[in-house]
Design an enzyme around this catalytic site. Structure first.
Site, PDB file in Angstrom:
ATOM      1  CE  LYS A 297      -3.945   1.751   2.914  1.00 18.85           C
ATOM      2  NZ  LYS A 297      -4.705   1.759   3.990  1.00 18.85           N
TER       3      LYS A 297
ATOM      4  CB  SER B 192      -7.844   3.492   3.089  1.00 16.56           C
ATOM      5  OG  SER B 192      -7.300   2.803   3.828  1.00 16.56           O
TER       6      SER B 192
ATOM      7  CB  SER C 108      -8.188   0.607   5.798  1.00 19.46           C
ATOM      8  OG  SER C 108      -9.082   1.799   5.639  1.00 19.46           O
TER       9      SER C 108
END
Lengths: 456, 476
Positions: free
Chosen positions: B81, B156, B180
């Protein structure tokens, strides 16, 4: 209307830990090339996290203990949010409502030059807390263009803030307190507290109040004036005195006109020895404090605190008392010897070394105070030897001494006559004359005794 | 089709020299190139570095033995990420504010991955600053759900979840503040493990909610999640909030589930508005768990809606402070580059912390947070884990977040209570909806009970591995 100044003090002391408060960078930043003592943490780069410096926290608590504070068993860091270009994270890690040390006090002996009197006064310490220093802005021209540069070497250097209650009523008291505080942190070995290097920074807050009949310090909160003026940018004891005295005059003039001075922050201007307004109450920042989520709170156990206490050196007040008692020194000599811990330690080592040579503490004290030996070069043992040598008495034979005495008495008949007539002082003249006959040093008492025997 | 392999399968193949790490890495890179126009899962692809790392891995793989044990991810291509700092590789957290930011250091997670021999494929898309549950707030465009590209992947960590689901990588790393990891894993039909707060270091992860952020793995199987957690977990001298508790033997103990395992079910988590297909699928999965031998116990928990308020206040307060450093002085782009969501959160958090409001908001929220922590503590005296739906809905269509300031909070209502309590949890896929979108179930455990949670999830995975829906693949 008789007005009394009410002064409180915030002092920042930079600790001389090896590394910074929340990272491993060297905290020894002074005079170093800009931005060479930095890492992601003290630069506040995305994702970097603070890890507290254990030594710094111990030292902060020690300062608290030295100022007779309570050490709460729970404490935490908070974020103080504000914008300034030298603050890389957009917040300073500080302590808000639960600092490491609270409710202390410091006893002062203040000399009032005008009234020629000395009095004692206790200043209450509100809190001692830990925080981090900011970077430094440098405004200069680069290639002819005026720019502001940021040096982050100082960013994250450990600071301890010591806040008093508004218990001072004159610049003299403030100076006395500052000297004492400086002495204590130096004794603890936690800071050099060098003003020129910014290792100790002062922020007095000053207001004036009418002196009512039963007026006395400490002043209760409800009797404090409704305003307060804080002065920043002060980097010497001399300037703090000037700033306070300037403010007293300035505020007196306003109050005498029946007005109230503005609550504001003012800066000290060295060239004019005056203060100028920087920020008024309306512009005061809201720091939006909240608990620092990156650092778990601290829960001390009592033994940790008592352990820290036991590691603390003897502090100046205690040492001064002990020196007077243990070594029979006058209060003023003891005060001079205990001003700096290094001198006191040196003195005690010399006293110890001097024992077997029968050199008294008083002799050592006199030597240190009057001859000011270079303590970095002269070992305490060598100092003792110097004293021994300077007082050594040469052993001249009785016969030789008697012959010299006869010669001197013959050569100074008037002095001999004077003594016989009762002039006590005359004998000392004769002793001196005898001494001059010998190249080495001889015990004056011995000469005196022989002279008395001869003249009687 | 090497890119479809799990870590376990890839490791076996590498060990047996059936293929090289370079081949494995190339397969992933090819898949990314072939599909990422549609998915937009990656912000930065590090092809050159990945191939170099895989070459190095291949030369190390020749040693076998101790090298393989010391480097449990040797030669495995992993996507990370974009809020994890990577030395020399730009790290944007999907915000244009950091468009040109290249970190001079690795986050602890990335450093540990590298030390374990992993090959970093690139940086995945996310909601900007991890603010959201859709990836729609990314300044680099939304990521699409591989099962239906007109739908969102969740967020996210949407880029990481989509990338794993689309077999662009062997596994991925995400981070969860509240949902997330679990929510995008649920929407994309993959395994997402949110470790206990403090189990995995946050050092170098662009901070969102500092008292909540928990990095963790997004994988194809529970087993892979256990392996990565073992690599990532542990005390980090750079993160004062990491726990000194020893790291569990998650992988070797994966199949050692206690016989008298108790699963708690709370009606409060089957909320009004819960998608009926989700409800049905999760209830069915619970029945399956019971068949497997688990004891099911009804428990009463606080309505998860209370967690929304607490979470919103605490997280936004922390955000307002964490984003203060992007002041326009040092990162090239100033604060006008913040997106709508970041601006909203900064304003909200700034207000909540303001003098006079602190007690009313942040302080109150902290108090309720303690109450919620206690509520879970009590529940875990009776049960080993709690099972609930991960998300109240299926993956929503692209555009769903428009004008929905509280979109994320509602999408994450079922994961927020455990997040604010700092618990661990995992999403496992349980089947598909009629519309062919994945449905996920979460297993929540007490703090530092990752082993239990993984064991339960693994058991479920083993028992259902031959079910028909498991054979599905996204059609890209």
């Amino acid at each position: 209307m008789k007005l009394t100044p009410i002064i409180g003090l915030e002092v920042h002391v930079e600790l001389k830990t090896k590394s910074k408060m929340f990272c491993g960078c060297s905290a020894d930043y002074f005079g170093k090339h800009p931005n060479t003592h930095t890492c992601p943490v003290c630069l506040g780069l995305p994702g970097a996290l603070p890890v507290p410096n254990k030594r710094a926290i111990e030292w902060c608590i020690m300062i608290g203990l030295a100022l007779n504070c309570d050490i709460p068993l729970f404490s935490k860091f908070d974020r103080k949010n504000y914008f300034y270009p030298d603050l890389p994270k957009g917040y300073q890690i500080s302590q808000y409502d639960q600092p490491f040390a609270i409710n202390g006090s410091l006893k002062l002996k203040v000399k009032n030059e005008k009234l020629k009197k000395e009095y004692e006064k206790t200043i209450r310490i509100r809190r001692v807390h830990q925080e981090e220093d900011t970077g430094k802005l440098i405004h200069q021209a680069v290639n002819g263009e005026k720019v502001s540069l940021i040096d982050f070497n100082r960013s994250g250097v450990p600071l301890v803030e010591i806040v008093t209650e508004p218990d001072f009523e004159s610049a003299e008291e403030v100076i006395e307190y500052l000297k004492k505080l400086q002495q204590i942190v130096r004794y603890l070995g936690v800071s050099d507290a060098n003003m020129e290097r910014g290792e100790m920074r002062l922020e007095p807050n000053i207001s004036l109040t009418p002196r009512i009949s039963n007026f006395q310090f400490p002043i209760s909160n409800e009797n404090l004036p409704k305003y307060k003026v804080e002065v920043k940018n002060i980097n010497s004891f001399k300037f703090v005195e000037k700033a306070i005295n300037y403010e007293i005059i300035r505020q007196t003039e306003i109050l005498e006109k029946g007005e109230t001075p503005l609550q504001e922050t003012r800066g000290f201007v060295e060239v004019s020895n005056s203060t100028v307004s920087q920020r008024t109450k309306e512009e005061a920042s809201d720091y939006r404090y909240f608990p620092e989520p990156d650092i778990p709170p601290f829960r001390w156990i009592k033994s940790q605190i008592s352990n820290l206490k036991s590691q603390m050196p003897e502090l100046p007040d205690k040492k001064l008392k002990r020196f007077g008692k243990e070594y029979s020194l006058s209060p003023s000599d003891a005060e001079i010897l205990t001003r700096q811990r290094e001198v006191a330690d040196y003195f005690e080592k010399a006293v110890n070394d001097g024992k077997k040579f029968k050199v008294s503490p008083k002799q050592i004290s006199n030597y240190i105070i009057h001859k000011k030996p270079n303590m970095k070069e002269v070992l305490p043992a060598s100092l003792v030897q110097s004293i021994v040598q300077s007082t050594r008495v040469a052993d001249v034979g009785e016969d030789k001494l008697r012959k010299v005495i006869e010669k001197v008495v013959k050569a100074n008949p008037k002095a001999a006559q004077d003594f016989k007539k009762g002039k006590e002082n005359a004998i000392m003249y004769l002793v001196g004359q005898v001494m001059r006959e010998f190249p080495q040093r001889i015990d004056a008492e011995k000469i005196k005794a022989s002279l008395l025997a001869k003249l009687k | 089709m090497l890119n479809k392999l799990t870590i376990k399968q890839a490791k076996e193949g590498l060990k047996k020299k059936e293929f090289s790490s370079v081949e494995l890495t190339r397969a992933c890179l090819d898949k990314i190139k072939q599909t990422d126009d549609k998915l937009n899962a990656f912000i930065t692809l590090t092809e050159k570095e990945a191939l170099e790392q895989s070459k190095k891995a291949d030369s190390l793989l020749a040693f076998q033995g101790e090298t393989l044990e010391a480097k449990p991810l040797l030669g495995i291509p992993i996507a990370v990420k974009d809020n994890f700092s990577t030395i020399g590789i730009r790290t944007t957290a999907s915000s244009k504010v950091l468009d040109n930011y290249i970190p001079p250091f690795d986050s602890t997670v990335v450093a540990k991955l590298k030390k374990a021999g992993a090959v970093i494929l690139g940086k995945t898309n996310m909601d900007a600053w991890a603010h959201g549950s859709s990836t729609e707030t990314s300044d680099y465009g939304a990521t699409r759900n591989p099962w239906n590209t007109s739908h969102l992947p969740g967020g996210s960590s949407g880029g990481s979840a989509a990338s794993v689901a689309a077999n662009q990588c062997i596994a991925a790393i995400g981070s969860e503040t509240a949902g997330s990891i679990r929510q995008p894993a649920s929407w994309c039909g993959v395994v997402g493990l949110k470790p206990t707060y403090g189990r995995v270091s946050r050092y170098g992860v662009v901070a969102m909610g500092s008292s909540l952020d928990s990095p963790g793995p997004i994988t194809k199987t529970v087993e892979d999640g256990a392996l990565i957690l073992e690599v990532l977990a542990g005390k980090d001298p750079m993160d004062a909030t990491t726990s000194p508790l020893p790291v569990g033997t998650y992988l070797s103990d994966l199949s050692n589930l206690n016989e008298d395992f108790v699963i708690g079910i709370s009606d409060e988590y089957f909320i009004t508005g819960l998608n009926p297909e989700v409800e049905k699928a999760v209830k069915k999965a619970i029945e399956k768990l019971e068949e497997m031998g688990a004891k099911i116990e009804k428990i009463k928990l606080f309505d998860p809606k209370y967690a929304i308020d607490v979470y919103t206040i605490i997280q936004r307060s922390e955000v307002s402070s964490n984003l203060a450093r992007y002041d326009g002085i040092r990162y090239g782009n100033d604060r006008s580059f913040f997106g709508e969501e970041a601006k909203r959160r900064i304003m909200f958090g700034t207000h909540a912390l303001s003098s006079g409001y602190y007690d009313q908001y942040y302080n109150k929220a902290s108090q309720v947070r303690s109450v919620i922590i206690e509520d879970f503590k009590k529940a875990f005296e009776k049960v080993d884990v709690i099972v609930a739906p991960t998300s109240p809905s299926l993956a929503l269509p692209v555009g769903s977040t428009k004008d929905q300031a509280m979109f994320g909070e509602l999408a994450d209502v079922l994961v927020e209570p455990s997040s604010i309590a700092g618990l661990c949890g995992i999403n496992v896929p349980v089947r598909f909806s009629k519309s062919n979108l994945p449905i996920g179930m979460q297993i929540i455990g007490p703090q530092f009970a990752e082993k239990k949670v993984l064991q339960a999830a693994h058991k479920y995975g083993q028992e259902t591995q031959n079910e028909e829906w498991r054979k599905k693949e996204p059609n890209l």
